[in-house]
Design a protein around this motif. Sequence first.
Motif, PDB file in Angstrom:
ATOM      1  N   VAL A 229       1.214  -1.508  -0.134  1.00 53.62           N
ATOM      2  CA  VAL A 229      -0.180  -0.305  -0.058  1.00 53.62           C
ATOM      3  C   VAL A 229       0.924   1.492  -0.114  1.00 53.62           C
ATOM      4  CG1 VAL A 229      -1.852  -1.117   1.488  1.00 53.62           C
ATOM      5  CG2 VAL A 229      -0.366  -0.027   2.695  1.00 53.62           C
ATOM      6  N   GLY A 230       0.150   2.499  -0.515  1.00 54.10           N
ATOM      7  CA  GLY A 230       0.908   3.731  -0.913  1.00 54.10           C
ATOM      8  C   GLY A 230       0.211   5.049  -1.742  1.00 54.10           C
TER       9      GLY A 230
ATOM     10  N   THR B  71      -1.972   5.593   9.201  1.00 53.61           N
ATOM     11  CA  THR B  71      -2.936   5.444   9.841  1.00 53.61           C
ATOM     12  C   THR B  71      -3.807   4.193   9.700  1.00 53.61           C
ATOM     13  OG1 THR B  71      -2.848   7.541  10.608  1.00 53.61           O
ATOM     14  CG2 THR B  71      -4.626   6.219  11.166  1.00 53.61           C
ATOM     15  N   GLN B  72      -4.238   4.474   8.006  1.00 54.54           N
ATOM     16  CA  GLN B  72      -4.889   2.904   7.831  1.00 54.54           C
ATOM     17  C   GLN B  72      -4.308   1.403   7.997  1.00 54.54           C
ATOM     18  OE1 GLN B  72      -6.879   3.636   4.229  1.00 54.54           O
ATOM     19  NE2 GLN B  72      -7.682   1.310   3.991  1.00 54.54           N
ATOM     20  N   ALA B  73      -3.218   1.994   8.454  1.00 58.11           N
ATOM     21  CA  ALA B  73      -2.424   0.417   8.252  1.00 58.11           C
ATOM     22  C   ALA B  73      -2.337  -0.334   9.587  1.00 58.11           C
ATOM     23  CB  ALA B  73      -0.767   0.022   7.503  1.00 58.11           C
TER      24      ALA B  73
ATOM     25  N   GLY C  67      -4.831  -3.762  11.973  1.00 57.22           N
ATOM     26  CA  GLY C  67      -3.631  -4.839  13.259  1.00 57.22           C
ATOM     27  C   GLY C  67      -2.663  -5.821  12.497  1.00 57.22           C
ATOM     28  N   ARG C  68      -2.632  -5.314  11.445  1.00 60.34           N
ATOM     29  CA  ARG C  68      -1.542  -6.076  10.321  1.00 60.34           C
ATOM     30  C   ARG C  68      -0.631  -5.578  10.912  1.00 60.34           C
ATOM     31  NH1 ARG C  68      -5.897  -7.583  10.284  1.00 60.34           N
ATOM     32  NH2 ARG C  68      -7.183  -8.656   8.974  1.00 60.34           N
ATOM     33  N   ALA C  69       0.724  -6.862  11.287  1.00 62.25           N
ATOM     34  CA  ALA C  69       1.823  -5.888  10.671  1.00 62.25           C
ATOM     35  C   ALA C  69       2.436  -5.051   9.825  1.00 62.25           C
ATOM     36  CB  ALA C  69       2.952  -8.008  10.486  1.00 62.25           C
ATOM     37  N   LEU C  70       3.276  -4.512  10.231  1.00 60.87           N
ATOM     38  CA  LEU C  70       3.268  -3.469   9.338  1.00 60.87           C
ATOM     39  C   LEU C  70       5.173  -3.348   9.390  1.00 60.87           C
ATOM     40  CD1 LEU C  70       2.465  -0.962   8.117  1.00 60.87           C
ATOM     41  CD2 LEU C  70       2.683   0.537  10.183  1.00 60.87           C
ATOM     42  N   VAL C  71       5.659  -3.193   7.869  1.00 61.66           N
ATOM     43  CA  VAL C  71       7.045  -3.054   7.484  1.00 61.66           C
ATOM     44  C   VAL C  71       7.253  -1.504   6.719  1.00 61.66           C
ATOM     45  CG1 VAL C  71       8.680  -3.665   5.908  1.00 61.66           C
ATOM     46  CG2 VAL C  71       8.191  -5.515   7.275  1.00 61.66           C
TER      47      VAL C  71
END
Length: 456
Positions: A197-198, A296-298, A302-306
């Motif tokens: 995403v982006g 903020t949406q990511a 509640g998902r893992a994030l990179v």
Amino acid sequence: MTDEATWDELETNERGPVPTVAVVGRPNVGKSTLVNRILGRRAAVVQDEPGVTRDRVAYDAEWAGRDFSLVDTGGWDPDAEGMAKAIAAQAELAIKTADVVVFVVDSRVGATDADEAAARILHRAKKRVILVANKVDSERMNSDVADLWSLGLGEPYPISALHGRGSGDLLDQIVWAFPEKPTGQLKERGPRRVALVGKPNVGKSSLLNRIAGEDRAVVDNVAGTTVDPVDSLVEIDGDDWVLVDTAGLRKRVKFASGTEYYASLRTEHAVEAAEVVVVLLDASQPVAEQDQRVLTQAVESGRALVLAFNKWDLVDEDRRYYLEKEIDRELAQVAWAPRVNVSALTGRAVAKLAPALREALGGWGQRISTGELNQWISTLQAATPHPVRANKAPKVLFATQADTEPPRFILFTNAKFDKQYLKFIQRRLREDFGFPGTPIELVVKPRESRKKDKHK
């Protein structure tokens, strides 16, 4: 909330494995439509062409007070090749790990050679199979169902997933088929699911194509080229991953309109169906308000994030200096997320994405035992107690980690806690236990005052 209710909730959160129901069938028979009907919402992507669902996607479902995990699978063709073969393999894995298999057949077409081949595999699997004859939209079409007895899977259940006809009876049958001891084997999953995403034109499709080694997604300098999420099975650093290229997020769904609304909606669903989100940022440009909205949406998902800083080939020494300042100032709220500096154009450091994804997923699924957690929080409170409020010292009486993916902690306390002290606990949890690449949720359950009861 009473103490009894909070303990009931805790018991629910720590319950054992739930039954797993796999929905399988050849392409375009209406599996995802049936999944949406059972869930009561549009969660699975439905489109009038075969092959839209390309991977196993699990959803939490409930019927008649029974919780279960509902697994939507890609169209299953036993003679498939290439990508279709990988989809079929995911469907077969879903069958192996399921307690109940719902086998969907198009009643208007009847049993095809592919359906008969699938039925033979289901016989060998020795699973509880419920045969569903879909697209029976009216009573007069029931006669089309009789021929499906030839599959040898028992009585076919006529339904219309689109209109809901017969879905309640089918759900009753599914729940009745649950075993006494669910296998809970859904964790034996296939490739992990990653959403890219982006903001528009940050290079998501270019990165996907670079990783895949071929043009899987349309790339154009005009922002907004990608409208629908696109699934691709790719290999990074020796492991298979399902990467989902999504439309560039400009606005929240409720503020979008027209084509952008539907693109944003499907991107939101792609994030919800993912396990880890890679947020791409343009390293050559200042961190923008659009980037903040995406982040903020990511995080809220509640998902893992990179974090992947793309276009690193355009970053010189001066830009690198200012970028570090921007990261410290603008991205402090996600300082826990692994960072990778990549270039989709040159391929720089793309292989480093896999270790970052594994690190984030490790934190996302991390668990602390109840004993260790309570010993840790007692030591923490002794060293740095909560400030006294209204002549009372708020204190954690008992703590437990109620869930993972993402980690969720419940703190049973003798009074309400200040937000700043909760942030302090969260920060120390990360310092002492790690939890890289994942949001952490803290839920405070204050014990109700019994003063009122004493005056009665």
